[in-house]
Enzyme design. Structure first.
Site, short mmCIF file in Angstrom:
data_model
loop_
_atom_site.label_atom_id
_atom_site.label_comp_id
_atom_site.label_asym_id
_atom_site.label_seq_id
_atom_site.Cartn_x
_atom_site.Cartn_y
_atom_site.Cartn_z
N LYS A 87 -59.24 27.79 8.33
CA LYS A 87 -60.19 28.18 7.28
C LYS A 87 -60.73 29.59 7.51
O LYS A 87 -61.45 30.12 6.69
CB LYS A 87 -61.35 27.17 7.22
CG LYS A 87 -60.93 25.80 6.75
CD LYS A 87 -62.10 24.81 6.77
CE LYS A 87 -63.02 24.96 5.60
NZ LYS A 87 -64.06 23.89 5.58
N LYS A 133 -63.00 30.47 9.50
CA LYS A 133 -64.45 30.43 9.65
C LYS A 133 -64.80 30.30 11.14
O LYS A 133 -64.25 29.46 11.83
CB LYS A 133 -65.04 29.21 8.92
CG LYS A 133 -65.05 29.30 7.40
CD LYS A 133 -65.91 28.18 6.81
CE LYS A 133 -66.17 28.39 5.32
NZ LYS A 133 -67.15 27.43 4.79
N1 C2G Z 1 -72.31 23.83 -1.42
C1 C2G Z 1 -73.14 23.77 -2.53
N2 C2G Z 1 -74.04 24.77 -2.74
C2 C2G Z 1 -74.14 25.81 -1.87
C3 C2G Z 1 -73.29 25.87 -0.74
C4 C2G Z 1 -72.37 24.85 -0.53
O1 C2G Z 1 -73.07 22.82 -3.33
N3 C2G Z 1 -75.05 26.79 -2.12
C5 C2G Z 1 -71.32 22.74 -1.24
C6 C2G Z 1 -69.88 23.25 -1.29
O2 C2G Z 1 -69.45 23.38 -2.65
C7 C2G Z 1 -69.15 22.13 -0.55
C8 C2G Z 1 -70.20 21.66 0.48
O3 C2G Z 1 -71.48 22.16 0.03
O4 C2G Z 1 -68.87 21.05 -1.44
C9 C2G Z 1 -69.93 22.17 1.88
O5 C2G Z 1 -69.86 23.58 1.81
P1 C2G Z 1 -68.99 24.35 2.94
O6 C2G Z 1 -69.41 23.91 4.28
O7 C2G Z 1 -68.98 25.81 2.58
O8 C2G Z 1 -67.55 23.74 2.64
P2 C2G Z 1 -66.16 24.51 2.56
O9 C2G Z 1 -66.05 25.47 3.68
O10 C2G Z 1 -66.01 24.95 1.17
O11 C2G Z 1 -65.14 23.34 2.95
O12 C2G Z 1 -61.32 20.62 2.46
C10 C2G Z 1 -62.48 21.13 1.82
C11 C2G Z 1 -63.18 22.13 2.71
O13 C2G Z 1 -63.40 21.59 3.99
C12 C2G Z 1 -64.50 22.55 2.06
#
Ligand code: C2G
Length: 130
Positions: free
Chosen positions: A45, A47
């Site tokens: 990812k 990250k």
């Molecule tokens: N999220 C949200 N609002 C934000 C930030 C995040 O609704 N201001 C939601 C994202 O859309 C996601 C969840 O919180 O559904 C987790 O966010 P992340 O940790 O950034 O997830 P991500 O890195 O997008 O990983 O296989 C799917 C991936 O693992 C998703």
């Protein structure tokens, strides 16, 4: 019992994550969070998280909406997870809209509106200037 699953890194847990988890749980009775492992984050990812998997897992397990935290090790485990955990509904924030529609053969797919203004990246940037 209606079972819901969602996936993510959830680093530097913030109210955008909580808004997502609260609404995801409201779609059923049991919420599973598939939490990206440190290896998956760094190798696939791109990250680098502030908190380790174990620390992020403990934070998520303290949230009233979360019933189970499992590891997300790769991009390809979702169909198996939906089957193995007998998931009825898959939920993601709408930054992922339509990206997981292939799961519609296995369960309901719901994209929820992201919480505007907040993100882990923004927190890191803002802290740099404090
Ligand atoms: N999220 C949200 N609002 C934000 C930030 C995040 O609704 N201001 C939601 C994202 O859309 C996601 C969840 O919180 O559904 C987790 O966010 P992340 O940790 O950034 O997830 P991500 O890195 O997008 O990983 O296989 C799917 C991936 O693992 C998703």
């Amino acid at each position: 019992m209606k079972r819901v699953i969602t996936y993510g890194t959830f680093d530097l847990l913030h109210y955008g994550h909580i808004n997502l988890l609260r609404r995801a749980k409201a779609l059923g009775d049991y919420l599973i969070v598939a939490l990206s492992t440190d290896e998956f984050n760094s190798e696939q990812k791109g990250k680098n998280t502030y908190f380790t998997y174990e620390e992020r897992k403990k934070l998520l397990e303290a949230i009233r909406y979360v019933d189970l935290v499992i590891p997300e090790k790769n991009w390809d485990q979702k169909v198996k997870d939906v089957q193995e955990y007998r998931v009825d509904t898959f939920v993601m924030g709408d930054d992922w809209k339509d990206k997981f529609n292939f799961l519609e053969d296995s369960c309901e797919v719901v994209y929820l509106q992201r919480t505007p203004e907040i993100s882990t990246t923004k927190i890191k940037k803002d802290l740099l200037i404090l």
